[in-house]
Every structure is written in structure tokens, then in C-alpha cells.
Motif scaffolding. Sequence first.
Motif, PDB file in Angstrom:
ATOM      1  N   TYR A 193      23.824  30.343  13.704  1.00 59.77           N
ATOM      2  CA  TYR A 193      24.266  31.434  12.828  1.00 59.77           C
ATOM      3  C   TYR A 193      24.375  32.730  13.613  1.00 59.77           C
ATOM      4  CZ  TYR A 193      19.201  31.998  12.712  1.00 59.77           C
ATOM      5  OH  TYR A 193      17.894  32.130  13.078  1.00 59.77           O
ATOM      6  N   ILE A 245      21.526  26.364  10.550  1.00 62.31           N
ATOM      7  CA  ILE A 245      20.274  27.103  10.720  1.00 62.31           C
ATOM      8  C   ILE A 245      19.366  26.353  11.693  1.00 62.31           C
ATOM      9  CG2 ILE A 245      18.191  27.961   9.572  1.00 62.31           C
ATOM     10  CD1 ILE A 245      19.837  28.531   7.102  1.00 62.31           C
ATOM     11  N   LEU A 283      14.165  37.744  10.084  1.00 62.51           N
ATOM     12  CA  LEU A 283      14.912  36.994   9.086  1.00 62.51           C
ATOM     13  C   LEU A 283      14.054  35.881   8.522  1.00 62.51           C
ATOM     14  CD1 LEU A 283      18.552  36.667  10.448  1.00 62.51           C
ATOM     15  CD2 LEU A 283      17.574  38.362   8.916  1.00 62.51           C
ATOM     16  N   ARG A 284      12.998  35.551   9.286  1.00 63.25           N
ATOM     17  CA  ARG A 284      12.162  34.450   8.810  1.00 63.25           C
ATOM     18  C   ARG A 284      10.716  34.912   8.728  1.00 63.25           C
ATOM     19  NH1 ARG A 284      12.795  29.234  11.640  1.00 63.25           N
ATOM     20  NH2 ARG A 284      12.367  30.319  13.597  1.00 63.25           N
ATOM     21  N   GLY A 285       9.946  34.193   7.990  1.00 64.32           N
ATOM     22  CA  GLY A 285       8.532  34.505   7.893  1.00 64.32           C
ATOM     23  C   GLY A 285       8.125  34.910   6.496  1.00 64.32           C
ATOM     24  N   GLY A 338      20.344  26.943  15.091  1.00 67.87           N
ATOM     25  CA  GLY A 338      20.443  28.354  15.468  1.00 67.87           C
ATOM     26  C   GLY A 338      21.861  28.795  15.744  1.00 67.87           C
ATOM     27  N   GLN A 377      16.527  29.302   4.128  1.00 67.26           N
ATOM     28  CA  GLN A 377      16.120  28.218   5.024  1.00 67.26           C
ATOM     29  C   GLN A 377      15.232  27.212   4.284  1.00 67.26           C
ATOM     30  OE1 GLN A 377      13.764  29.364   8.385  1.00 67.26           O
ATOM     31  NE2 GLN A 377      14.346  27.520   9.544  1.00 67.26           N
TER      32      GLN A 377
END
Lengths: 325, 243, 964
Positions: free
Chosen positions: C246, C241, C312-314, C244, C332
Motif C-alpha cells: 500500500y 496489506i 497506521l497500526r497499533g 506492504g 487490517q
Amino acid sequence: MHPAFSVIFLTTLIGAAQGLFLALFTAQSYAAFKLLPQPDAHAFYGQGSLIALVLLVAGLGASFFHLGHPERAWRSAAMWRTSWLSREVIVLPGFMGVVFLYGLAHWLNWHPVLMILPGELPVDPTAILGVAGTVLAFALFVCTGMIYACLKFLAEWHSPLTVINYILLGGASGFSLAAAFAAVTAPELVSFLSGWAVIITLLGWVGRAASLYRNARLKPKSTLQTAIGIKHPKIAQKAQGFMGGSFNTREFFHGQSVEMLRGVKWFFLIAVFPLPLVFLLSGMHGGAGLLAAAFTVQYAGLLAERWFFFAQANHPQNLYYRCIS
Amino acid sequence: MTQLALVIDLNVCVGCQACVTSCKEWNTSGSAGPMGDQDPYGADPTGTFFNRVQTFEVGEFPNTETVHFPKSCLHCEDPPCVPVCPTGASYKRKEDGIVLVNYDKCIGCKYCSWACPYGARELDEQQQVMKKCTLCVDRIYDMTMAADDRKPSCVKACPTSARLFGDIHDPESAVSIAIRESGGYALMPEWGTHPANHYLPRRKTRIKIHDDELERADNPLKVDRQLPRPAMNEPTLDDVTTW
Amino acid sequence: MPGDNAPSPSVQEVKNTTCYMCACRCGIRVHLRDGVVRYIDGNPDHPLNKGVICAKGSSGIMKQYSPARLLKPLKRKAGAERGVGDFEEIEWDEAFATLAERLGKIRATDPKKFALFTGRDQMQALTGMFARQFGTPNYAAHGGFCSVNMAAGMIYTIGGSFWEFGGPDLDRAKLFVMIGTAEDHHSNPLKIALSKFKRDGGRFISINPVRTGYSAIADEWVPIRPGTDGALLLAIIHEIIATGLYDRDFLVKYSNAGQLINVKDSSDEFGFFVRTEVPTEEACYEPQDKLWWDRNTNHAVVTHTAGADPYLRGEFKLSDGTLVKPAFQLLQERVKDYTPEWASQITGIPVAVIRQLAHEMGVTARDQKIELPIAWTDSWGNEHDTVTGNPVAFHAMRGLAAHSNGFQTIRALAILMSLLGTIDRPGGFRHKAPFPRPIPPCARTPNDPRAVQPNHPLDGMVLGWPSDPDDLFVNDDGSPVRLDKAFSWEYPLSVHGLMHNAITNAWRGDPYRIDMLLIFMANMSWNSTMNTAEVRQMLNDKDTEGQNAGEFKIPFLVVCDAFHSEMTAFADLILPDTTYLERHDVMSMLDRPISEFDGPVDSVRIPVVPVSGDCKPFQEVLIELGTRLKLPAFVTKEGNRKYRDYPDFIINYETEPGSGIGFLAGWRGKGGEKFLRGEPNPNQWEMYQKNNCVFHYELPKSYQYMRNWNKGYLEWSQRNRITRYAEPILIHIYSEVLQRFRSAAQGKGLTRKPPEHLKKRIDTYFDPLPFYYDSLEAQVTDKHKYPLAAVTQRPMAMYHSWDSQNAWLRQIHTHNYLFVNTRTALQQGIADGDWIWIESQWGKVRCMARHSEAVEPGTVWTWNAIGKAAGAWNLTPDANESQKGFLLNHLISEELPSAGGRVSNSDPITGQAAWYDVRVRISKVGAGETATEPNTLPQFAPMQPYPGMKTRSSVLAYVGKLFK
Ligand SMILES: Nc1nc2c(c(=O)[nH]1)N[C@H]1C(S)=C(S)[C@@H](COP(=O)(O)OP(=O)(O)OC[C@H]3O[C@@H](n4cnc5c(=O)[nH]c(N)nc54)[C@H](O)[C@@H]3O)O[C@H]1N2
Ligand SMILES: Nc1nc2c(c(=O)[nH]1)N[C@H]1C(S)=C(S)[C@@H](COP(=O)(O)OP(=O)(O)OC[C@H]3O[C@@H](n4cnc5c(=O)[nH]c(N)nc54)[C@H](O)[C@@H]3O)O[C@H]1N2
Ligand code: SF4
Ligand code: SF4
Ligand code: SF4
Ligand code: SF4
Ligand code: SF4
Ligand SMILES: [Mo]
């Protein structure tokens, strides 16, 4: 190698027999040249040959125990062109036959003069048989020795010393035996024969010491690296592929401790050389008992010597059979 | 002239022993059998096998290679075991280079085994004759078998096809190509026996990663990097001060 | 050799069947000479083994004619102790009468009191069905003590697994990472594939504390401390992860990575996906009602909305104020502290190696994409011109599974594989039919004790896949219904049962006593039990007081075995089974299939030699008993015999009348024209026989990949009743199932709640995201006192306990050593080959040590199940197996002390037996100790051969017709 008693007895018994025969014929030759008095041929040569023959038969008998199929032993004469074993198999009975005829001729006092050699030397059948027997005795020593000496991977054996020692040790024991035998049947030959026995024993000592010296310094040509073809200083076997043993673990390993090996070596080094020498020298002038002791000790020593001869030989195949798991 | 042989690829042999028992299985009931076993259900069971798979450790932890090492008769081109045999029971066939033992002639003197530096011969305790790998001579020419079956039993069994079979004198055979291209070698070359069987060494595959391969424009982190914008109606400084 | 070119002695007959020298089930050709087995080789036309065969398969002859075979039904002599092996011969009539009478009584009163446990059984479909028909919940096969973590960990994540459910696509992979595998069930296929892979230039990495077998030919060996793979995998995920590496696109479309989770602590819905109303088709299993936060519109949208692309993040706030995060964001956060540096301390693997592993995986997956010109349509209706794949393949087995932290470790692996985008894609992991299944698969056990009723089949499946606490099979007070406590709060997802606790539980009467234990094909007084010595006593233990004083605590013990195993000595009744060459068998799709990546495969065994002695196939025994007991599946409505015998049963049995689904999928329909579904075909066996005993249905190429989300495949599978639901099976990066249990433990929600003493346990281990923890055993061990981990490995030439009677195989593994790293051994003054003590907290074994450079210094290991009880397997009492061989199981405890008393030595989630958690120390035996008795300890009184067995010969010279 795993010392097989059949082979130990075979080689020591026929070695002594060959030596004995050589001693008999040496005496006869000397006598022919009038360098020695004529012994009682009937007793000395005749019975002496009988003893040699008995030893040969015993040796041959022992050898059968080495065979998986003794009933097929006759087949082993087939490959005399390539196989020292085959040659031995041919020479041995030939030699036995000659010894038999030689003894028989003497026994029957069959001495027709066949020809006269220059120097007024009459040649009778025993002389011809004696020469033939001598040739065969040496041939047999060479065959026996070469059976071992020709195996190049067995570095301990792969040396002229192997053949030389077979000759010398067989000769020494044969002459010792002849000396002891003469003490009973032909006392006039005792000092001659024991003298020779001393000389051959001394030579044997040198020869055997040389081979021990050589063997102690041998560096095995094959290593685990060459055995499996991988270059690395550290390789260890973990599994030989089976755990309960196999022909390869039984035939090629003596399975004895280093101490045992060392003990046997010292035993034979004493029993084959100095002890008989002492007995021979003290019995040189007619001590039948001492001479008999000389032979007995020496023969016993030779059994140990032969055992050691096998045990010391380190077969490269052993690299493949070192560990179970 | 033909010289049949096995070529064993140590790069893929996993030491599974399939070649060991499939060999025993074929041969014990075949013309080279029976292959006797002693104390099969007791202490220290032992028996005749034509092929054994051994294990070696090379190097020291952690740089250890574990090597599985199958070994059967190597069918030497100059077989030292043959000339010493007093009966002619041991022989090398001219037509295909296979080294065989004629059980009917063998007297069980064991001399040939002394002359084999590889420990490839085994005396059968029950039959008291010398035995060894026959290269499955009773399979490879048996025309009653399908062509695919006319191979040694061990070769057919081997799950990793680590065992190749063919004529090493034919430069175009698979075995010759493998020897040539993959560094095939012979065991104990110091004795000049010229084993027909060869071994292929371990070969390593490595990956080289360049630093810039970890720093690329298509890195998905960049996509998700813009954190979400706050909703328009969420409180801001505009709500509390005018300067 | 007489005559060189002479043709081989004529082989009169060749018959095809399926091997069962192990569970791999290769196709074999049995060559017979005058009716006697002369040779067995691999069937070249079989899809599994393609003609190859292994060491065991090649030794089948020695099994068939082994003197250890049981040839008569036997009854323990009145008054004889169990374990002594004092038996008398009886006839089958008596055996059946005894069984039917006893079982009839149990069934009429309390069916729970009959427990049926089977070992390396390949007919779980039948044995399980028998149990269910009988009405007992107490059934399990070997899965629980084998690799249920592998099944559950991956099936709860990607809907499929390794083991017998799926595998690595080595045909197309470029990088292959094998973790904790020595041999596996897919023995021959894996070997075939591995060598092909290496020859094609693939890179092979093995992560294993030991380097043997497959690991030996790895390009790189990564030695790891046992039980710490979770740490390694999480660190690799961290690194993947962080760099980066993935496959974002894959995660977005095919996993729940982008779906939003309620992260408002106080909410009852905390930790659950936020759901919305969506129109669902009827009978939808997992509705697509979750949300994404769309990057394009910056709004929450329904998952997989066309044109949307989720963050996907946040962290986001929904319009109702709920704080939410995508699952990937939580992952993550989870791995943030799982740095390579952290993992290095735990695993013993250098930091640089961990990074390198991550980079090799990530870069290979990203840069060596495979694109196959195969058009397919995904579940959302998008058409794709190609199938793509990332050529990084993994395989893992019991090295991961057999630890009490295995489930979470395997979840981590499945997630790593998903991050790399390798699920059911070329070069990665591939499913085998009937997988993938919905997550979790739909089968459920009953969840109510009232499902067990006298004279009634069990109302539900005997084993199943719980999806929330309400699926647990517990009493109203939360206590277990099953004897082994499977599906209880102690091991909620014990989808394969916990057979390893059955005997101890029955002996103790916790949760209750039983009346009859039937053991089929399991050696539970030896190698498949922990705490072996004491379990043997439990089997022979009697009540000292009360109304049953003088009676065995486990009153009636029946063992069906083919051999003179340690277990049989404890039986009251021994049922002698046939060998695999003597019986009909099916390797059914209703069971663990032997399917290939390209489609379903099933196969059969057809007898090739006549039955020996008075043996009887266990299948026939079950059908006979089922008929005598009038279990509904085995009798007509009128209560009459429905099936003549097992072959008849296989042909005619349908899961429901007219369902068209039976044990065999091939040649169904009246004339054999149908497959998978169709009416019974009276000539089905003959058709299998003509076709190599195997049925292989090859799927169209477009159905062979991406099957979790492949509309065509899923619908095909639904039409053929392989599955009930055709919806996409999204990868569970975040496991809501686990969260449901955790939530219940936290007192939230409406579901059942765990009993007080298990709340903390559930709360801790049911983490919806993978995490690393020390194994349960390590948690109760002083690691300074017991510094070493002890594990076993499968030898390739032996199958568990059952090959010591095999004259050829036992020459390869006659006894075993404990392998110890050379330096570790020397530190203890232990020389190569020394006799040593190996001790755990639970027991002590005397054995021999072997130095090794191929084992991690903190690990010791030995071959599994080589050590035997003296005299067992009709070996002489002085045989190496018992005198020099040893069994590690004596050192492993089936229970661990815990706050609430004792708890099974198992994974707290799945109940997987934690074989490889045991901690030990080693020491050289005292001087003089070995001189008196140079053997292993413990020892047991030697077993004697039983009546009816052949005598063992002291020499053997098999020639294919007779023993000389
Ligand atoms: N020949 C043969 N084949 C068999 C069997 C047999 O008995 N014999 N049994 C069958 C059965 S029932 C099963 S379940 C399968 C099992 O197949 P495998 O899972 O391959 O079997 P194991 O021998 O248990 O292998 C476990 C491996 O994991 C390693 N290991 C142990 N602990 C750890 C760890 O913590 N981390 C890692 N990375 N590695 C670890 C061990 O060193 C060993 O190499 O095999 C099946 N196939
Ligand atoms: N220490 C340690 N213990 C372990 C493991 C480990 O890795 N380490 N592995 C565990 C695993 S994964 C498993 S699966 C278990 C396996 O454990 P089990 O299933 O108990 O093992 P097996 O030794 O296969 O024993 C099965 C019995 O089946 C019998 N049998 C063989 N063929 C037939 C047949 O055709 N019919 C009948 N009726 N019986 C037959 C054999 O004689 C034997 O008694 O062991 C477990 N135990
Ligand atoms: S069968 Fe093949 S892989 Fe197995 S040990 Fe023999 S050569 Fe090696
Ligand atoms: S390997 Fe040994 S037995 Fe085979 S041919 Fe060479 S020397 Fe002879
Ligand atoms: S054992 Fe047989 S094959 Fe070997 S040398 Fe002697 S006779 Fe020849
Ligand atoms: S070639 Fe035949 S005889 Fe030789 S090892 Fe292979 S199977 Fe055995
Ligand atoms: S892997 Fe298993 S099924 Fe296949 S041949 Fe070997 S023992 Fe038989
Ligand atoms: Mo297993």
C-alpha cells in the motif's frame, strides 16, 4: 448452395436439347455413311430439331428467372474473355440458331450438294450445320460445366468430372429422348439411338458415381481457422452479425436436412441410371411407351441430380454464417 | 500501384457494430444506395449491409478468447469475383485496387457472389443488383469534404480505431507498417486471392513479478512495525516485585 | 455504381448537436439533404467522442423516421382497460387543461399524491426542480434502479465515483482493472481510451463472469461468480496489506487511515473518531479535529499536524484512558480472515490468481510511479513541485452495483484504490467536475414530514445525501415520508430514490396511495421494472370495495414517451415527446455532467429538424405546467408567465435571483464573456451553437489533480460556487457516517433511532468498514434448488428497450438467447439452441439457450431488454422480439420476504435495485411443448398501433430524402 430452380431447369433442359441434337446429327452422320437407314428427314430431323429448340427456349426462359435484371441480359455477353457464364451466354443462342437452321433445312428438305468429300460423301447445308451444331453443343456443355467447375472454392464442382458429367448426363437424356422420339417418327433408328442412350447412361453412371465418390472424400481446404486466421483447434461462431437472415444465408445454404439430401441422392441415382436403363433395354425394339418412360424418369431424375449437385456444394463462405445470437 | 485497403485490428475491436451501421448509414443515401431492408418491422428482418461484425469463441472455459470479427469486401488483389462476371459490372479499378460493382450493368445473376469465398457480396433484394463495400469511394476522393473526412465511414466511426485505411502497396503507409509490425494476415490464404484487407491478431501484455519485488526495504509495514512504547507511568513489574 | 470519382450527392447542410441515442452525449454532425437527415457522424471537435460515433448514434436516422413514434397526444378511451392501448387523439390544449386541473387540486390538498418518476432522463435538474417546486417529495430518476451503489459507495468514500462522476486515467495507467462493466455511460470515450491504452502497451484485466465486448480484448479475463466481488476485493486488500504494497504516504496524508477511533466497547462514542477542539473557520463542513498518534513524539496530535507522522497500526490509550486505534488498524483487522484461500471458495477464482492480482496491482503502483512537473499546493499549505501518481486504474459499473451487497463491495473497491494511492492522480482514478464533493455531499432532503405543505414548494431537496439518522426523511414514528421509502430506515442512503418500488408501493398503498403518477422516459411496465407481469396487473388494478370501488388503484397515470413502448399502453394520457434531433436540451452541470478530467464540460442540443406531428418537448410541457400551476420558479411575483419557452428558461433562469448560476456554465454574462457564473446572456444558445454545442473549461494544470486536497482547485471551485466548502476531502477508509447509523441501531447517541424491526438490519449492514455478505436474495434462496446466477448485459448496439423500433439496429439484435456454459448446459441435457425453461423462485420464462465457453459455469446471461411485448414498438405481433426474445425481468422480484414482512429487493444501505442477484435453474422444455407454440413465454395480448402513428412499411430503402 441453395439450389435455384431456374438453374436446375436451365441446365437440364438445355442439356437434353444438346443431347437430342447430338443424337439427331449422329443418326444423320451414320445414315450418310449408310450405316443406318435414312429416316424421314422432314419428320425426324425437322421435328426433332424443333423439340430441341423448344427445350432450349424453355431452358433459356427458366434462366431469366435467375436474373435480377433480365432486361439487361444482353449485357452478359460482354466478358467472354474471362467469364464462362458470358461464354455460355454467347454459345447458347449460337447453338439455338444452328439448331434452328439445321431443323429448317431438314424441314424444307433443302439439300443442295455443296461439295463432295472423298468417298463420295455429298455435303449439304445440313451436314455443315450439323457439324457446327455439334461443335457448339460440346462448347455449350463445356461452358455450362465450366461455370461450375471453374469455381475453385467449390471443391465439389471444381473438377473435370463436372464438365464430363454435364456432357454425359445431357447426352444420356438427349439420346433417351431421341430414342423415344424415334419410336414415333423413325422406328428404324430406335435401337441405334436407345443403344447409344444405354451406353451414355452407363458412362454417365460411372462419371456421376466417380464424382460422388470424389466428393465424399473431399477435405475442405478452408476451415474456421483459415477463415478468421486464428490457430486453435476449438473455434465456434456465436454470432454472425445479424439474426433475420441475409443474402449470404439464403443463397449459399440449402436449408434441408441430411436425410432429405440422402433421399434425393438415392432417388436420382435410381431414376437417372438403372431405371431408364431397364426401360431403354426393354423398349429398344420399338416400345414407344417404354422409351418415353425412360426419358421421363431420367429427366425427373436429372432434376433431382441437379438439385443435389447444388445442395452438395459447400461454399467456404458458409464458415462465416453459422450461428445467430 | 496503389492498393487501398482496410486493416482491422482484432486486438482492440470490441464488437460494437459502429462500423456496421455507420456504413449502412453513409451508403444507403450515397451513390451505392439505397440499401434495402425487407420486413424492417416484422419477423426476421433482413437487409443489405456491406459490413458485418461477427463473434467467435476460441478455446474452452476458462481459457476462452472472445473474438469480434468485422468483415466486408476484402478488395482482393486477385479478385475471383471479377473475371466471372459476365457483364463486366464487377471490376477492379487499376488506379487504386478498389473492387466495385456497376449497378447499371449488373444483371443480378449472383455469379460473382459464388466466386467470392468470403461471403462479402450481397444481392440487394429491392434493386436486384449485387452490392458490396465500395471502400467508400464516394467519400475518399470527394474534394468537397475536409481532408479528415475523406475516409471510409466505418473508419471514421470506429471508436477504438480498430479500422485503419490506406495503401498497402506503399511500404511507408500506416497500414503497411501495421501489417509488418503487428503480424497482419490475410483471410483464407489458401485461395490465392490476395485480399488487400488485412487483420491484426490479438497481442497480449503480461507483467512478470519477481519474488524479491514483494520483499523490499521500502515496505511500509516496516515503518508501522514498531508498536508504540507504553507510557512511562503504566504499570510494570517494577511496581510489584523487588527480587 | 455510376461514375467512380463522381462527387457525392451534394450535402446541403451540416448542423451540430448532441447525440441522444444513449446517455453518453457525444457531439454529432447531422448532415441534411433537402431538410432530411442524410448522415450523422461524430463531431471531431467534441471533447467527448473526438469524431467517433457508435452503432446507435449512426442509426439515429431510423429513430427519427421510425413508425413507432408517437405523434399525437392521446387519451385512454373511456371504459377501456389499461394495457390494451385503446386511445383517442386529443389536442395539447385538452392535455394541458386536464393536467393543470388535476395537479392544481393535488397541490392544493396533498402534494405528495403526485409522483414524478423519470427514467434515463438527462434533465434531472429540471424534472427534480419541477417536483420540488410542486412540493412533492415523490420524485426520482433512474439512479436507484441503475447504479446508485456505484455513486454512493464511492462518493461516501472518496467524494467522487465512476459512472458519470469520474473515471480511469487510461492515458497514463499501466495496469487497468475493469470490473463488472459491459458498456457503461461513457461508451465512446471509454472505447477510445481503451484501445489507446492497449496500443500503448498497457495491461488490461477484466473481472467479469462473462467475456464479451470490452472483456474480449482484455489481456486476462478473470471469471468470477456474480455477487462475490466483495470477497475478491477484500482478499486483495488483505494481500496488499500483508505484503506492504500500500501507498503509506498517500494514506497518511490524504485519508483518515491514521485517524484514531474510539474502540472502547462500552463507550457511547465507540466507533467514532476521537475529536479535539480545533479552531475552525466558519461554515466548516468536516473540521480537521481528529487525532493521529504521532510516531515521532509518541503522542496523540491533531490530525495533519506539521511534522507529525501517524502510526497506521497499533492500539493506543489516550490520556483520558480511552482505547483508540487508527482506522487503518481496524481495516487490517477486518481483512485478517479475508484470505485469498477464503475468497477463492466464494468467488471461484483460483488462489494464485487472487494473489497475482494483488501483486500486479501493488507492484505496478509502487514501482511505476509517475511524476509530472506540475506544481501545486495542498490544503495544508504544503507546496509540491510535482504531481505524482501510481498507474493502476480501475473501472467498475453495474456488475458491482446491481447487487444487494454492492454498496459494501464498492466501498471495498474505493478503499483498495486508495490503498494503492490512485485517487485523482495521474494513471489512476480522476474526478470530473463538479466532483469531488465533500463526504457526503451537502445536499439534504427535508428530514421532517412537515416540509410537504399544500401549495408550497418542498422545503428541501427532493434527493440528498444523509450524513446521519437525523437527516432521514421520515415521519415522527420513523415511517417513510416518500412513496418509494427512500431516505427511510429501510434504505437510509438511497440517494437516488427507489423508483423500482414506486408502482408496487402506490398500488398497495404502502406507505400511502397517490393520485397521479407521471412517468417520463421510463418503460416501467417492461424492462425497468422487476416482476413485470404482476406490475402490469397492478397498473390496471381497480379497487373492489370502499368508496373508490371500480376506480384504478393508481388513479391517474400519465406517460411522456417518444415511442410506442409497453408503458404507454397503460397510460390514461400520453404526451408525445420529440426526438433528440427536434429539441433543445441541456447537459447541465446541475445534473450529471459530461465533464472531462481536465475540467467542467456542459453541452446542449439544438434542433436540427422540425418537430414531427404534434410532438412537444417534455421540457416545454414542464414549463407550461409550471406556469399554469404558478409554481414560484416559473412565474413572476405577480403570478405571470416568466419564460416564453424552454430556451428562454435556460437562458434566464438563475438558481436564485442574481446568483449567476444557471443550467449552462458557458458564455454567461451579458456578452458571453463569463463562465460558470455570470448574468444571463441572451445569446447563449447561439454561442453554444457556434462552439460545437459544447462548453469546455480547461482547468490550469495545477488544479487538475489531487483535487480532494488541492487548495488551489478547492478555492477555485468555491469561488465559482461549484462547492460551498474548500476544505480537504479526506478519503473515508473508515466511514463514520455508517457508524452513526449503526450506533443509532445499537441505541446509542442522541440521534433518531430506527424502529425495532429494522434495528438488526441497520446494525448488520451499516458497518463502517467494508465486509462481505451473501446477497439478500441468496440469503432467502435454496442454492441447491437454484444453483445458477442470472445476469444481463448491455448490448453495445442497443439502448435498453428503445432501439427495437430501429430498422437497422434490430437486425443486429432481433431476439435474444440465454447463454449457458457448455458444460452446465450439457449436464441438463440442453443442446445448443434448445428451448429451455429458466426459473427463479419468483417466475418462469421459456426461451432458447446458446452454449458458450465465455461464461463462468455458475452463471447464465442474456442481453438486456431485447425481448419485447407482442406488437409493442409498432413491430408486427409475430416479430422475433416478442416471439423468440425474452425478458429476464419476469424472473426478478421487486420484493423479498423478510422477517418484518417484505422488503425491497435492494441494497439495504442505498436501495439500489438488486437486478443481478437472482438465482435460477434451467431445464429443457418437455417434448412436444415447443411444437405447438414455438415462442417464448410469458406472452401478452398484442399491442396495436395508436391513432396518429405512421404505418410501418414492409420494405425500406432509405435514401436520405424519402422512403421509397
Ligand atoms: N449500448 C448501451 N449502452 C448503455 C446502455 C444500454 O442499454 N446500451 N445503458 C446505459 C445504462 S442506463 C447503464 S446503467 C450503463 C451500465 O453499464 P454497465 O455497468 O457496463 O452495464 P451492464 O451491462 O449492466 O454490465 C454489467 C457487467 O457486469 C457483469 N456482472 C454481472 N454481475 C457481476 C458480478 O457480480 N461481478 C462482476 N465482476 N461482474 C458482474 C456482467 O457480465 C456485465 O458484463 O450502460 C449505459 N450504456
Ligand atoms: N433485467 C434488467 N433490467 C434492468 C437493467 C438490467 O441490467 N437488467 N438495467 C436497469 C437500468 S440500469 C436502467 S437505467 C433501466 C432503464 O430503464 P428505462 O429508463 O425504463 O429504460 P428505457 O428502455 O431506456 O426506457 C425509456 C423510455 O424512454 C423512451 N424514450 C426514448 N427516447 C425518448 C425521448 O426522447 N423522450 C421521451 N419522453 N421518451 C423517450 C423509450 O421509448 C422508453 O419507453 O433499466 C433497468 N432494468
Ligand atoms: S467499429 Fe471498430 S470496434 Fe466497433 S465493431 Fe467495428 S471495428 Fe470493431
Ligand atoms: S472479398 Fe470477395 S467480393 Fe471482395 S474482392 Fe475478394 S472475392 Fe471479390
Ligand atoms: S450479379 Fe452482377 S456483378 Fe455479379 S456477376 Fe452477375 S452481373 Fe456481375
Ligand atoms: S469502407 Fe465504406 S463501404 Fe466499405 S465497409 Fe467501410 S463504410 Fe462500408
Ligand atoms: S455513445 Fe451514445 S451518445 Fe455517443 S454516439 Fe453512441 S449513442 Fe450517441
Ligand atoms: Mo442505468
